[in-house]
Design an enzyme around this catalytic site. Sequence first.
Site, short mmCIF file in Angstrom:
data_model
loop_
_atom_site.label_atom_id
_atom_site.label_comp_id
_atom_site.label_asym_id
_atom_site.label_seq_id
_atom_site.Cartn_x
_atom_site.Cartn_y
_atom_site.Cartn_z
N GLU A 1 -8.52 66.37 -52.59
CA GLU A 1 -9.20 65.88 -51.39
C GLU A 1 -10.71 66.05 -51.50
OE1 GLU A 1 -9.27 66.78 -46.55
OE2 GLU A 1 -8.02 67.99 -47.90
N LYS B 1 -14.81 65.70 -49.84
CA LYS B 1 -15.55 65.93 -48.60
C LYS B 1 -17.03 65.68 -48.87
CE LYS B 1 -15.72 69.08 -44.67
NZ LYS B 1 -15.19 70.34 -44.08
N ASP C 1 -9.57 62.00 -46.21
CA ASP C 1 -9.61 62.49 -44.83
C ASP C 1 -10.66 61.65 -44.12
OD1 ASP C 1 -10.65 63.99 -42.53
OD2 ASP C 1 -9.43 65.66 -43.24
N HIS D 1 -14.13 62.96 -43.61
CA HIS D 1 -14.87 63.51 -44.76
C HIS D 1 -15.81 62.50 -45.41
CE1 HIS D 1 -12.06 67.18 -45.60
NE2 HIS D 1 -12.50 67.13 -44.38
N HIS E 1 -5.40 62.15 -44.59
CA HIS E 1 -5.52 63.07 -43.48
C HIS E 1 -6.19 62.34 -42.33
CE1 HIS E 1 -5.07 67.34 -45.41
NE2 HIS E 1 -3.98 66.61 -45.46
N ASP F 1 -13.31 67.37 -36.60
CA ASP F 1 -11.87 67.59 -36.42
C ASP F 1 -11.47 67.66 -34.95
OD1 ASP F 1 -10.67 67.74 -39.11
OD2 ASP F 1 -12.08 69.38 -39.39
#
Length: 416
Positions: free
Chosen positions: A222, A224, A256, A259, A283, A293
């Site tokens: 993942e 970011k 995500d 991100h 995500h 989030d």
Amino acid sequence: MTGYEAAKAKYEALGVDTDRAIERLKKVPVSLHCWQLDDVIGFDNDGGLTGGIQTTGNYPGRARTPQQLMEDMEEAMKLMPGTAKLNIHASYAIFEPGEFADRDALEPKHFAKWVEFAKKHHMGIDFNPTFFSHEKVKDGLTLSSPDEETRKFWINHGKACIRISEYFAKETGVPCVMNIWTGDGFKDVPADRMGPRLRCKDSIEQILSEPYDRNLVKPCVESKVFGIGVESYTVGSAEFTLSFAAQHEGCMPLMDNGHYHPTEYVSDKIPAMLCFYPEFALHITRGVRWDSDHVLLLDDETKEMAKEIVRNDALDRVYMALDYFDASINRVLALATGFRSWQKALLTALCTPNEMLKELQDTNQLGKLMVMHEAVKMLPIGEIWEEYCRREGVCDDLHFYDEIERYEREVLTKRG
């Protein structure tokens, strides 16, 4: 004629079978993240949350024990239609009294109670090594650290998680997605951007050298953009993780949607990824100005992501998981609301006349396409949603909060 029957007829006029859409949605697994219920604290340390992430708020009733967290999860699941998987971090290992194992020595037995919970509810389990909130995060680095002992510790942690992931898959009969994410990076401009990434690449390769059945374990990496305290440089950038997954068979990328830069849209990235990757993970969150989030709502980007997955026939190619954490409101409400929002987005996408809209685009009827896009927005999807909830035996939106209030009154307010 019922409200659902009238709505169904409107959709049928556009070639959409709403009964079929409901039946399809029932079977789509979505991973439900346990860390919303305790503010990402876990059970293996008493320290604060570190690693470029944080929760805000102090709403009463946070789950502080495995039993409380599982009770809250069960309560949230009563309010959710559809199929949920369980998603846990390694920091949620459950130890017997007097027992402890550091993260590099975790074993399947430390997650046996999670397997018991999953079997009780007929759920698969997804898993995440926890590369944060630990004393061995040295100078903000784990897999990319220049310190060999630090890297070795975290590599061994990753390998342990591979073994635990395979255990989950064997026990539940459902493949386990194991997501590798680290908050490695620097607060200010680094002198060496390549070195940490080469070390991280080598570390992940060592983790994936642990033997495992690729039909059972689905590792992914993942990316970011940045985190708190690592604003200037993130080791695991989008280019790094996408390139790693492309060059390592059996490893998926994970996107995500919080991100990325605020002007980037993951809904546009999904079809691009589907051109090259057989499978990838997603995500789903709601970033407000950054990767904050927030609890997932039925906003435009949420709907667009679901549309791209559905219209490209990718429900079986995208591993979907929720990922947000809000400590300022009732946590059970937050978990259930986000899951319901993603269900609404998927249902809306499944009830969209996608083939008709594609045909308008391919025949250059762009004016009519714009008009039909707007017309579809006004279709009575609310009636279809209420019927879906009725068939799944969960409350509709107008009565959803009644159950939340009851649980808060009878359970959450009585916690210390």
